[in-house]
Design a protein around this motif. Structure first.
Motif, PDB file in Angstrom:
ATOM      1  N   ILE A 224       0.832  -1.204   0.000  1.00  0.00           N
ATOM      2  CA  ILE A 224       0.000   0.000   0.000  1.00  0.00           C
ATOM      3  C   ILE A 224       0.867   1.255   0.000  1.00  0.00           C
ATOM      4  O   ILE A 224       0.667   2.146  -0.830  1.00  0.00           O
ATOM      5  N   GLY A 225       1.846   1.313   0.891  1.00  0.00           N
ATOM      6  CA  GLY A 225       2.660   2.513   1.031  1.00  0.00           C
ATOM      7  C   GLY A 225       3.601   2.770  -0.139  1.00  0.00           C
ATOM      8  O   GLY A 225       3.412   3.722  -0.904  1.00  0.00           O
ATOM      9  N   LEU A 226       4.610   1.929  -0.270  1.00  0.00           N
ATOM     10  CA  LEU A 226       5.623   2.186  -1.291  1.00  0.00           C
ATOM     11  C   LEU A 226       5.082   2.065  -2.709  1.00  0.00           C
ATOM     12  O   LEU A 226       5.467   2.836  -3.592  1.00  0.00           O
ATOM     13  N   MET A 227       4.188   1.105  -2.942  1.00  0.00           N
ATOM     14  CA  MET A 227       3.631   0.977  -4.287  1.00  0.00           C
ATOM     15  C   MET A 227       2.811   2.214  -4.668  1.00  0.00           C
ATOM     16  O   MET A 227       2.855   2.663  -5.812  1.00  0.00           O
ATOM     17  N   SER A 228       2.065   2.759  -3.719  1.00  0.00           N
ATOM     18  CA  SER A 228       1.283   3.966  -4.018  1.00  0.00           C
ATOM     19  C   SER A 228       2.191   5.175  -4.219  1.00  0.00           C
ATOM     20  O   SER A 228       1.912   6.025  -5.069  1.00  0.00           O
ATOM     21  N   LEU A 229       3.278   5.258  -3.463  1.00  0.00           N
ATOM     22  CA  LEU A 229       4.229   6.351  -3.671  1.00  0.00           C
ATOM     23  C   LEU A 229       4.907   6.215  -5.041  1.00  0.00           C
ATOM     24  O   LEU A 229       5.159   7.212  -5.715  1.00  0.00           O
ATOM     25  N   TRP A 230       5.178   4.989  -5.461  1.00  0.00           N
ATOM     26  CA  TRP A 230       5.726   4.732  -6.790  1.00  0.00           C
ATOM     27  C   TRP A 230       4.726   5.191  -7.863  1.00  0.00           C
ATOM     28  O   TRP A 230       5.107   5.824  -8.846  1.00  0.00           O
ATOM     29  N   ALA A 231       3.448   4.864  -7.672  1.00  0.00           N
ATOM     30  CA  ALA A 231       2.417   5.289  -8.629  1.00  0.00           C
ATOM     31  C   ALA A 231       2.305   6.812  -8.659  1.00  0.00           C
ATOM     32  O   ALA A 231       2.135   7.408  -9.731  1.00  0.00           O
ATOM     33  N   PHE A 232       2.398   7.450  -7.494  1.00  0.00           N
ATOM     34  CA  PHE A 232       2.389   8.911  -7.429  1.00  0.00           C
ATOM     35  C   PHE A 232       3.507   9.483  -8.290  1.00  0.00           C
ATOM     36  O   PHE A 232       3.280  10.361  -9.131  1.00  0.00           O
ATOM     37  N   MET A 233       4.720   8.981  -8.087  1.00  0.00           N
ATOM     38  CA  MET A 233       5.855   9.509  -8.847  1.00  0.00           C
ATOM     39  C   MET A 233       5.670   9.285 -10.345  1.00  0.00           C
ATOM     40  O   MET A 233       5.965  10.167 -11.151  1.00  0.00           O
ATOM     41  N   GLY A 234       5.171   8.112 -10.714  1.00  0.00           N
ATOM     42  CA  GLY A 234       4.962   7.833 -12.131  1.00  0.00           C
ATOM     43  C   GLY A 234       3.957   8.771 -12.767  1.00  0.00           C
ATOM     44  O   GLY A 234       4.231   9.376 -13.809  1.00  0.00           O
ATOM     45  N   HIS A 235       2.787   8.914 -12.141  1.00  0.00           N
ATOM     46  CA  HIS A 235       1.732   9.750 -12.735  1.00  0.00           C
ATOM     47  C   HIS A 235       2.068  11.238 -12.713  1.00  0.00           C
ATOM     48  O   HIS A 235       1.678  11.972 -13.618  1.00  0.00           O
ATOM     49  N   VAL A 236       2.786  11.689 -11.686  1.00  0.00           N
ATOM     50  CA  VAL A 236       3.072  13.120 -11.559  1.00  0.00           C
ATOM     51  C   VAL A 236       4.352  13.525 -12.284  1.00  0.00           C
ATOM     52  O   VAL A 236       4.383  14.541 -12.976  1.00  0.00           O
ATOM     53  N   PHE A 237       5.410  12.733 -12.163  1.00  0.00           N
ATOM     54  CA  PHE A 237       6.696  13.130 -12.717  1.00  0.00           C
ATOM     55  C   PHE A 237       7.019  12.490 -14.070  1.00  0.00           C
ATOM     56  O   PHE A 237       7.853  13.006 -14.811  1.00  0.00           O
ATOM     57  N   PHE A 238       6.378  11.373 -14.385  1.00  0.00           N
ATOM     58  CA  PHE A 238       6.609  10.676 -15.655  1.00  0.00           C
ATOM     59  C   PHE A 238       5.278  10.298 -16.290  1.00  0.00           C
ATOM     60  O   PHE A 238       5.017   9.126 -16.571  1.00  0.00           O
ATOM     61  N   PRO A 239       4.398  11.282 -16.535  1.00  0.00           N
ATOM     62  CA  PRO A 239       3.052  10.961 -16.996  1.00  0.00           C
ATOM     63  C   PRO A 239       3.007  10.244 -18.347  1.00  0.00           C
ATOM     64  O   PRO A 239       2.164   9.368 -18.542  1.00  0.00           O
ATOM     65  N   ALA A 240       3.882  10.582 -19.262  1.00  0.00           N
ATOM     66  CA  ALA A 240       3.861   9.931 -20.578  1.00  0.00           C
ATOM     67  C   ALA A 240       4.193   8.450 -20.440  1.00  0.00           C
ATOM     68  O   ALA A 240       3.532   7.593 -21.039  1.00  0.00           O
ATOM     69  N   GLU A 241       5.208   8.140 -19.645  1.00  0.00           N
ATOM     70  CA  GLU A 241       5.608   6.752 -19.441  1.00  0.00           C
ATOM     71  C   GLU A 241       4.525   5.975 -18.691  1.00  0.00           C
ATOM     72  O   GLU A 241       4.219   4.828 -19.034  1.00  0.00           O
ATOM     73  N   ALA A 242       3.945   6.601 -17.658  1.00  0.00           N
ATOM     74  CA  ALA A 242       2.889   5.939 -16.890  1.00  0.00           C
ATOM     75  C   ALA A 242       1.678   5.670 -17.777  1.00  0.00           C
ATOM     76  O   ALA A 242       1.115   4.563 -17.757  1.00  0.00           O
ATOM     77  N   ALA A 243       1.289   6.643 -18.560  1.00  0.00           N
ATOM     78  CA  ALA A 243       0.126   6.471 -19.446  1.00  0.00           C
ATOM     79  C   ALA A 243       0.383   5.378 -20.480  1.00  0.00           C
ATOM     80  O   ALA A 243      -0.481   4.532 -20.729  1.00  0.00           O
TER      81      ALA A 243
END
Length: 163
Positions: free
Chosen positions: A46-65
């Motif tokens: 819950i913790g680290l995986m959600s923080l990883w998702a936060f970083m992906g969507h906010v800082f690397f949106p093209a890659e996450a999408a």
């Protein structure tokens, strides 16, 4: 890479919980086992995986999408910030959260991940989107995580009622 993060988070949680339980005083009770499993699931899954998702969507949106099979969207920032809150609550719940805090966090996690799972399934059915970030392990953990946490919380609550 997206496919491995949920698997890695679950493996790390189970290994850490097993090590924690192995060091625990005997006899082991259901409450202690549930607590140790919850601690490490909250931290890694819950913790680290959600923080990883936060970083992906906010800082690397093209890659996450792209990993999800989407086009970039302004809504990714909102999803990322929601993941930030869930991630922080997961880390706090892992080490400092009592059962009530963990239960409240689970309600948010179950709502968010349950909705995400429905969204992934709709994307598969409607568009055939089988991207790793849509139809891979993330889909399974969107269902597995709230389900396992619910069972562990129930075990902990019942053990507390007996004590």
């Amino acid at each position: 890479m997206v496919s491995f993060v949920p698997i890695l988070a679950w493996v790390l949680a189970l290994v850490a919980a097993a090590a924690d339980i192995a060091r625990a005083p005997r006899p082991l009770g259901a409450r202690l086992v549930a607590d140790r499993l919850l601690r490490w699931i909250f931290f890694f899954v819950i913790g680290l995986m959600s923080l990883w998702a936060f970083m992906g969507h906010v800082f690397f949106p093209a890659e996450a999408a792209a990993a999800i099979g989407w086009q970039t969207s302004p809504f990714q920032f909102e999803v990322g910030v929601a993941n930030l809150g869930i991630g922080l609550a997961g880390v706090v719940g892992a080490f400092w959260g009592r059962l009530g805090f963990r239960t409240a966090t689970w309600i948010v996690v179950a709502s968010f991940l349950g909705g995400a799972a429905i969204g992934h399934l709709r994307q598969i059915a409607e568009t055939g989107n089988l991207a790793a970030g849509n139809a891979g392990p993330i889909l399974y953990t969107d269902i597995l995580t709230p389900t396992v946490v619910a069972v562990l919380l129930l075990v902990a609550w019942k053990a507390d009622q007996k004590a």
